[in-house]
Design a protein around this motif. Structure first.
Motif, mmCIF file in Angstrom:
data_model
loop_
_atom_site.group_PDB
_atom_site.id
_atom_site.type_symbol
_atom_site.label_atom_id
_atom_site.label_comp_id
_atom_site.label_asym_id
_atom_site.label_seq_id
_atom_site.Cartn_x
_atom_site.Cartn_y
_atom_site.Cartn_z
ATOM 1 N N GLY A 34 0.790 -1.225 0.000
ATOM 2 C CA GLY A 34 0.000 0.000 0.000
ATOM 3 C C GLY A 34 0.824 1.278 0.000
ATOM 4 N N GLN A 35 2.097 1.201 0.336
ATOM 5 C CA GLN A 35 2.935 2.406 0.349
ATOM 6 C C GLN A 35 3.388 2.758 -1.067
ATOM 7 O OE1 GLN A 35 5.891 1.327 3.541
ATOM 8 N NE2 GLN A 35 5.360 3.405 4.219
ATOM 9 N N VAL A 36 3.583 4.050 -1.296
ATOM 10 C CA VAL A 36 4.013 4.558 -2.599
ATOM 11 C C VAL A 36 5.538 4.631 -2.645
ATOM 12 C CG1 VAL A 36 3.953 6.562 -4.133
ATOM 13 C CG2 VAL A 36 1.870 5.824 -2.951
ATOM 14 N N LEU A 37 6.123 4.043 -3.705
ATOM 15 C CA LEU A 37 7.573 4.070 -3.895
ATOM 16 C C LEU A 37 8.013 5.346 -4.594
ATOM 17 C CD1 LEU A 37 6.782 0.974 -3.679
ATOM 18 C CD2 LEU A 37 8.823 0.553 -4.989
ATOM 19 N N CYS A 38 7.240 5.772 -5.593
ATOM 20 C CA CYS A 38 7.528 7.000 -6.318
ATOM 21 C C CYS A 38 6.229 7.519 -6.910
ATOM 22 C CB CYS A 38 8.582 6.793 -7.402
ATOM 23 S SG CYS A 38 8.102 5.656 -8.710
ATOM 24 N N THR A 39 6.176 8.818 -7.139
ATOM 25 C CA THR A 39 4.962 9.463 -7.616
ATOM 26 C C THR A 39 5.183 10.051 -9.001
ATOM 27 O OG1 THR A 39 4.386 10.011 -5.338
ATOM 28 C CG2 THR A 39 3.258 11.246 -7.060
ATOM 29 N N GLU A 40 4.208 9.837 -9.867
ATOM 30 C CA GLU A 40 4.235 10.390 -11.225
ATOM 31 C C GLU A 40 4.530 11.883 -11.165
ATOM 32 O OE1 GLU A 40 1.065 11.150 -14.879
ATOM 33 O OE2 GLU A 40 0.474 9.898 -13.189
ATOM 34 N N GLY A 87 14.318 12.953 -16.813
ATOM 35 C CA GLY A 87 12.916 13.344 -16.736
ATOM 36 C C GLY A 87 12.268 12.892 -15.443
ATOM 37 N N PRO A 88 10.967 13.147 -15.327
ATOM 38 C CA PRO A 88 10.239 12.761 -14.118
ATOM 39 C C PRO A 88 9.782 11.306 -14.164
ATOM 40 C CG PRO A 88 8.767 13.893 -15.597
ATOM 41 C CD PRO A 88 10.127 13.915 -16.250
ATOM 42 N N HIS A 89 9.346 10.806 -13.021
ATOM 43 C CA HIS A 89 8.722 9.481 -12.981
ATOM 44 C C HIS A 89 7.488 9.522 -13.865
ATOM 45 C CE1 HIS A 89 11.212 7.719 -9.894
ATOM 46 N NE2 HIS A 89 11.052 8.788 -9.139
ATOM 47 N N ARG A 90 7.283 8.505 -14.663
ATOM 48 C CA ARG A 90 6.175 8.457 -15.602
ATOM 49 C C ARG A 90 4.935 7.807 -15.010
ATOM 50 N NH1 ARG A 90 5.624 11.525 -19.115
ATOM 51 N NH2 ARG A 90 4.712 10.058 -20.558
ATOM 52 N N ALA A 91 5.056 7.251 -13.817
ATOM 53 C CA ALA A 91 3.913 6.594 -13.176
ATOM 54 C C ALA A 91 4.120 6.625 -11.672
ATOM 55 C CB ALA A 91 3.795 5.148 -13.659
ATOM 56 N N THR A 92 3.016 6.432 -10.959
ATOM 57 C CA THR A 92 3.086 6.251 -9.513
ATOM 58 C C THR A 92 3.188 4.757 -9.276
ATOM 59 O OG1 THR A 92 1.830 8.252 -9.069
ATOM 60 C CG2 THR A 92 1.849 6.563 -7.330
ATOM 61 N N ARG A 93 4.180 4.353 -8.498
ATOM 62 C CA ARG A 93 4.361 2.928 -8.215
ATOM 63 C C ARG A 93 4.019 2.683 -6.751
ATOM 64 N NH1 ARG A 93 7.447 3.544 -12.660
ATOM 65 N NH2 ARG A 93 7.251 1.848 -14.143
ATOM 66 N N THR A 94 3.104 1.729 -6.551
ATOM 67 C CA THR A 94 2.598 1.410 -5.226
ATOM 68 C C THR A 94 2.869 -0.050 -4.928
ATOM 69 O OG1 THR A 94 0.844 3.037 -5.566
ATOM 70 C CG2 THR A 94 0.540 1.480 -3.750
ATOM 71 N N ALA A 95 3.352 -0.328 -3.732
ATOM 72 C CA ALA A 95 3.630 -1.708 -3.329
ATOM 73 C C ALA A 95 2.321 -2.482 -3.194
ATOM 74 C CB ALA A 95 4.394 -1.723 -2.010
ATOM 75 N N LEU A 96 2.237 -3.625 -3.864
ATOM 76 C CA LEU A 96 1.080 -4.507 -3.723
ATOM 77 C C LEU A 96 1.306 -5.522 -2.609
ATOM 78 C CD1 LEU A 96 0.241 -5.183 -7.475
ATOM 79 C CD2 LEU A 96 -1.002 -3.719 -5.861
#
Length: 167
Positions: A34-40, A87-96
């Motif tokens: 549920g935690q976010v690793l990186c944000t778009e 460049g920036p992160h292209r997506a938000t990655r969330t731990a499943l």
């Protein structure tokens, strides 16, 4: 299972000394499900290597609708293109699931790509495969009807699950 940097295809043939040097520069971190690793949109100043667990990559449309781009499983590296073009992160990655990641500084990765032709070649193959897969997904979304898209997706999933033949 927790992987190492050597398990990532891009770094697979590096010597022990080079791998140790890379590992020393990496910052490791664990995240709960549920935690976010990186944000778009945030700066992508590190290559994020997923060493354990599963992560969802998603983007949010202008209307606020979330689009899931991928569910990725270790070992895999995220945002290689953003790292290369600064460049920036292209997506938000969330731990499943609970995950462990290694953050490799952009400078360390670019230095390695410049010094190790095998790393550059593997990175190019990975990026070419990504472009080909995106091309197929675009074709699926724009030309094929829903039953055809589902059938194509199932065939790809089954093919990916099969063991690769050894020669």
């Amino acid at each position: 299972m927790t992987h190492t940097l050597a398990d990532l295809p891009m770094f697979g043939e590096l010597g022990e000394e080079r791998l140790r040097g890379l590992a020393v520069r990496a910052r490791r971190r664990r995240y709960a499900a549920g935690q976010v690793l990186c944000t778009e949109g945030d700066p992508a100043d590190h290559l994020i290597v997923l060493l354990a667990g599963r992560v969802r990559a998603a983007r949010v449309s202008a209307e606020g609708r979330e689009v899931v781009l991928a569910v990725e499983e270790a070992p895999v590296a995220f945002d290689k293109t953003a790292l290369l073009v600064d460049g920036p992160h292209r997506a938000t990655r969330t731990a499943l699931t609970a995950v462990e990641v290694a953050y490799l500084p952009r400078a360390a990765v670019l230095e390695l790509v410049g010094a190790e032709p095998s790393v550059a070649a593997r990175l190019l193959r990975t990026l070419a495969t990504t472009v080909r897969d995106l091309d197929e997904r675009l074709l699926d979304a724009s030309v094929r009807d829903v039953p055809s898209r589902v059938a194509t997706w199932l065939v790809r999933r089954c093919a990916a699950a099969l063991p690769t033949p050894t020669t």
